[in-house]
Design a protein around this motif. Structure first.
Motif, PDB file in Angstrom:
ATOM      1  N   VAL A  92      41.650   1.116 -25.285  1.00 44.39           N
ATOM      2  CA  VAL A  92      40.203   1.332 -25.355  1.00 44.39           C
ATOM      3  C   VAL A  92      39.656   1.849 -24.025  1.00 44.39           C
ATOM      4  CG1 VAL A  92      37.959   0.187 -25.592  1.00 44.39           C
ATOM      5  CG2 VAL A  92      39.791  -0.280 -27.234  1.00 44.39           C
ATOM      6  N   ASP A  93      40.015   1.189 -22.928  1.00 47.43           N
ATOM      7  CA  ASP A  93      39.503   1.595 -21.616  1.00 47.43           C
ATOM      8  C   ASP A  93      39.984   2.996 -21.238  1.00 47.43           C
ATOM      9  OD1 ASP A  93      38.323  -0.869 -21.532  1.00 47.43           O
ATOM     10  OD2 ASP A  93      39.608  -1.687 -19.959  1.00 47.43           O
ATOM     11  N   GLU A  94      41.280   3.251 -21.422  1.00 51.36           N
ATOM     12  CA  GLU A  94      41.843   4.550 -21.054  1.00 51.36           C
ATOM     13  C   GLU A  94      41.243   5.674 -21.903  1.00 51.36           C
ATOM     14  OE1 GLU A  94      44.877   1.511 -19.801  1.00 51.36           O
ATOM     15  OE2 GLU A  94      43.552   1.838 -21.524  1.00 51.36           O
ATOM     16  N   ASP A  95      41.081   5.407 -23.200  1.00 48.30           N
ATOM     17  CA  ASP A  95      40.518   6.428 -24.082  1.00 48.30           C
ATOM     18  C   ASP A  95      39.065   6.728 -23.713  1.00 48.30           C
ATOM     19  OD1 ASP A  95      42.912   6.566 -25.395  1.00 48.30           O
ATOM     20  OD2 ASP A  95      42.279   5.378 -27.125  1.00 48.30           O
ATOM     21  N   PHE A  96      38.343   5.702 -23.309  1.00 46.18           N
ATOM     22  CA  PHE A  96      36.954   5.893 -22.890  1.00 46.18           C
ATOM     23  C   PHE A  96      36.893   6.777 -21.643  1.00 46.18           C
ATOM     24  CE2 PHE A  96      33.297   4.642 -20.296  1.00 46.18           C
ATOM     25  CZ  PHE A  96      32.253   4.803 -21.189  1.00 46.18           C
ATOM     26  N   GLN A  97      37.750   6.472 -20.678  1.00 47.57           N
ATOM     27  CA  GLN A  97      37.773   7.259 -19.446  1.00 47.57           C
ATOM     28  C   GLN A  97      38.205   8.701 -19.722  1.00 47.57           C
ATOM     29  OE1 GLN A  97      36.602   6.254 -16.587  1.00 47.57           O
ATOM     30  NE2 GLN A  97      36.210   4.163 -17.312  1.00 47.57           N
ATOM     31  N   ALA A  98      39.207   8.858 -20.589  1.00 50.43           N
ATOM     32  CA  ALA A  98      39.699  10.200 -20.903  1.00 50.43           C
ATOM     33  C   ALA A  98      38.631  11.028 -21.596  1.00 50.43           C
ATOM     34  CB  ALA A  98      40.941  10.106 -21.782  1.00 50.43           C
ATOM     35  N   ALA A  99      37.843  10.380 -22.467  1.00 46.62           N
ATOM     36  CA  ALA A  99      36.786  11.096 -23.187  1.00 46.62           C
ATOM     37  C   ALA A  99      35.706  11.601 -22.241  1.00 46.62           C
ATOM     38  CB  ALA A  99      36.183  10.184 -24.248  1.00 46.62           C
ATOM     39  N   HIS A 100      35.511  10.876 -21.132  1.00 48.25           N
ATOM     40  CA  HIS A 100      34.454  11.243 -20.205  1.00 48.25           C
ATOM     41  C   HIS A 100      34.938  12.104 -19.028  1.00 48.25           C
ATOM     42  CE1 HIS A 100      32.334   8.125 -22.440  1.00 48.25           C
ATOM     43  NE2 HIS A 100      31.208   8.546 -21.882  1.00 48.25           N
ATOM     44  N   TRP A 101      36.182  11.880 -18.616  1.00 47.21           N
ATOM     45  CA  TRP A 101      36.661  12.550 -17.406  1.00 47.21           C
ATOM     46  C   TRP A 101      37.910  13.396 -17.626  1.00 47.21           C
ATOM     47  CZ3 TRP A 101      32.856  12.050 -14.157  1.00 47.21           C
ATOM     48  CH2 TRP A 101      32.070  10.888 -14.182  1.00 47.21           C
ATOM     49  N   GLY A 102      38.451  13.353 -18.833  1.00 44.49           N
ATOM     50  CA  GLY A 102      39.657  14.116 -19.105  1.00 44.49           C
ATOM     51  C   GLY A 102      40.916  13.308 -18.822  1.00 44.49           C
ATOM     52  N   GLU A 103      42.057  13.847 -19.202  1.00 50.49           N
ATOM     53  CA  GLU A 103      43.336  13.137 -19.058  1.00 50.49           C
ATOM     54  C   GLU A 103      44.407  14.136 -18.656  1.00 50.49           C
ATOM     55  OE1 GLU A 103      45.411   9.513 -21.552  1.00 50.49           O
ATOM     56  OE2 GLU A 103      44.640  11.237 -22.661  1.00 50.49           O
ATOM     57  N   ASP A 104      45.226  13.768 -17.664  1.00 48.35           N
ATOM     58  CA  ASP A 104      46.265  14.700 -17.219  1.00 48.35           C
ATOM     59  C   ASP A 104      47.529  14.547 -18.053  1.00 48.35           C
ATOM     60  OD1 ASP A 104      47.727  12.499 -16.219  1.00 48.35           O
ATOM     61  OD2 ASP A 104      46.782  12.670 -14.254  1.00 48.35           O
ATOM     62  N   ALA A 105      48.416  15.508 -17.891  1.00 49.25           N
ATOM     63  CA  ALA A 105      49.638  15.547 -18.697  1.00 49.25           C
ATOM     64  C   ALA A 105      50.510  14.320 -18.474  1.00 49.25           C
ATOM     65  CB  ALA A 105      50.423  16.817 -18.377  1.00 49.25           C
ATOM     66  N   GLU A 106      50.549  13.833 -17.235  1.00 51.73           N
ATOM     67  CA  GLU A 106      51.373  12.661 -16.929  1.00 51.73           C
ATOM     68  C   GLU A 106      50.867  11.425 -17.672  1.00 51.73           C
ATOM     69  OE1 GLU A 106      52.734  10.015 -13.037  1.00 51.73           O
ATOM     70  OE2 GLU A 106      51.953  12.052 -12.771  1.00 51.73           O
ATOM     71  N   ALA A 107      49.537  11.265 -17.733  1.00 52.33           N
ATOM     72  CA  ALA A 107      48.960  10.126 -18.445  1.00 52.33           C
ATOM     73  C   ALA A 107      49.230  10.224 -19.944  1.00 52.33           C
ATOM     74  CB  ALA A 107      47.461  10.053 -18.183  1.00 52.33           C
ATOM     75  N   VAL A 108      49.157  11.430 -20.474  1.00 54.59           N
ATOM     76  CA  VAL A 108      49.434  11.642 -21.902  1.00 54.59           C
ATOM     77  C   VAL A 108      50.887  11.289 -22.221  1.00 54.59           C
ATOM     78  CG1 VAL A 108      49.603  13.378 -23.722  1.00 54.59           C
ATOM     79  CG2 VAL A 108      47.636  13.381 -22.187  1.00 54.59           C
ATOM     80  N   ALA A 109      51.799  11.728 -21.357  1.00 57.26           N
ATOM     81  CA  ALA A 109      53.224  11.453 -21.565  1.00 57.26           C
ATOM     82  C   ALA A 109      53.505   9.952 -21.486  1.00 57.26           C
ATOM     83  CB  ALA A 109      54.058  12.206 -20.535  1.00 57.26           C
ATOM     84  N   ARG A 110      52.866   9.289 -20.536  1.00 60.76           N
ATOM     85  CA  ARG A 110      53.065   7.843 -20.392  1.00 60.76           C
ATOM     86  C   ARG A 110      52.546   7.107 -21.620  1.00 60.76           C
ATOM     87  NH1 ARG A 110      50.287   3.302 -18.645  1.00 60.76           N
ATOM     88  NH2 ARG A 110      51.613   1.717 -17.650  1.00 60.76           N
ATOM     89  N   ALA A 111      51.384   7.512 -22.120  1.00 64.49           N
ATOM     90  CA  ALA A 111      50.821   6.878 -23.310  1.00 64.49           C
ATOM     91  C   ALA A 111      51.737   7.063 -24.517  1.00 64.49           C
ATOM     92  CB  ALA A 111      49.432   7.442 -23.607  1.00 64.49           C
TER      93      ALA A 111
END
Length: 242
Positions: A206-225
């Motif tokens: 929930v927290d990570e998705d909220f931050q990603a929706a507002h600030w974007g998400e890098d490829a490394e974070a996507v791969a880790r998820a």
């Protein structure tokens, strides 16, 4: 022009596949995976024996899917089995203590300050906390901030009692799911079948998705998820195969 020196890759350090045929065979105490007719040992040299044929078949599929090299990171169910046999069997108290440690700092109990995020957290997390209070008999109230929340001895004892009733396979699942989601409540929810692996993992994000929706998400974070979700799905697959 001289050809550059090739640096060793991670794949170069992996053991080469040494077998052709993978099979599942009934043995004393359960079912085992055989490679070219020979049983497999865990890292601690115990026999790799599963309590059900379904679980052994999940592991066999992982071994059969290996290419020229054997990559343990592509074999999550086998790694869970190693944990159950090598670690959980003699370290039940330590695993339960680690799970209980998450109760005071449980992800689902700690809310942010942004109104939109707090609304989302309450929407997703409160039903799990209500379930923990009703079914697990552990009241774990939510707090604002990152400081450990007060947890009553009654709640801790209730969680401990539930964990003590698990065999080594379910206890391994609980420990891994709790660490993966940073939530004992979500760990219990997965083991008890309160929610699917997809829903449990989504709740942990929930927290990570909220931050990603507002600030974007890098490829490394996507791969880790993606890797963590795969681990969560493997835990669920093991549980369903027991």
């Amino acid at each position: 022009m001289k050809e550059g020196v090739r640096l060793p890759s991670r794949e170069d350090s992996l053991p080469k596949r040494f077998y052709k045929a993978v099979s599942v065979v009934e043995t004393d105490g359960g079912w085992t995976v055989q490679l070219d007719g020979r049983g497999i040992r865990t890292p601690m040299k115990h026999a790799l024996v599963a309590p059900t044929r379904e679980l052994a078949e999940l592991m066999a599929a992982e071994w059969d899917d290996q290419g020229e090299r054997i990559d343990p990171f592509t074999m999550p169910v086998t790694r869970l089995a190693h944990g159950a046999i090598d670690s959980a069997t003699g370290n039940r108290d330590a695993i339960i203590a680690e799970v209980l440690k998450y109760a005071g700092t449980d992800l689902l109990r700690h809310r942010g300050e942004d109104a939109e995020l707090v609304r989302r957290q309450a929407e997703i997390w409160n039903p799990y906390l209500d379930w923990a209070e009703t079914v697990l008999e552990a009241k774990l109230p939510a707090v604002t901030g990152i400081m450990p929340a007060e947890t009553t001895p009654q709640a801790m004892n209730a969680l401990k009692s539930k964990a003590l009733g698990y065999d080594v396979w379910r206890l391994t699942a609980l420990g891994q799911a709790t660490a993966l989601t940073t939530s004992a409540v979500l760990g219990f929810a997965l083991v008890e079948g309160r929610a699917s692996a997809e829903d449990v993992f989504a709740a942990s994000r929930v927290d990570e998705d909220f931050q990603a929706a507002h600030w974007g998400e890098d490829a490394e974070a996507v791969a880790r998820a993606a890797r963590l979700k795969g681990e969560c799905l493997a835990i669920d697959a093991m549980l369903k195969a027991l």
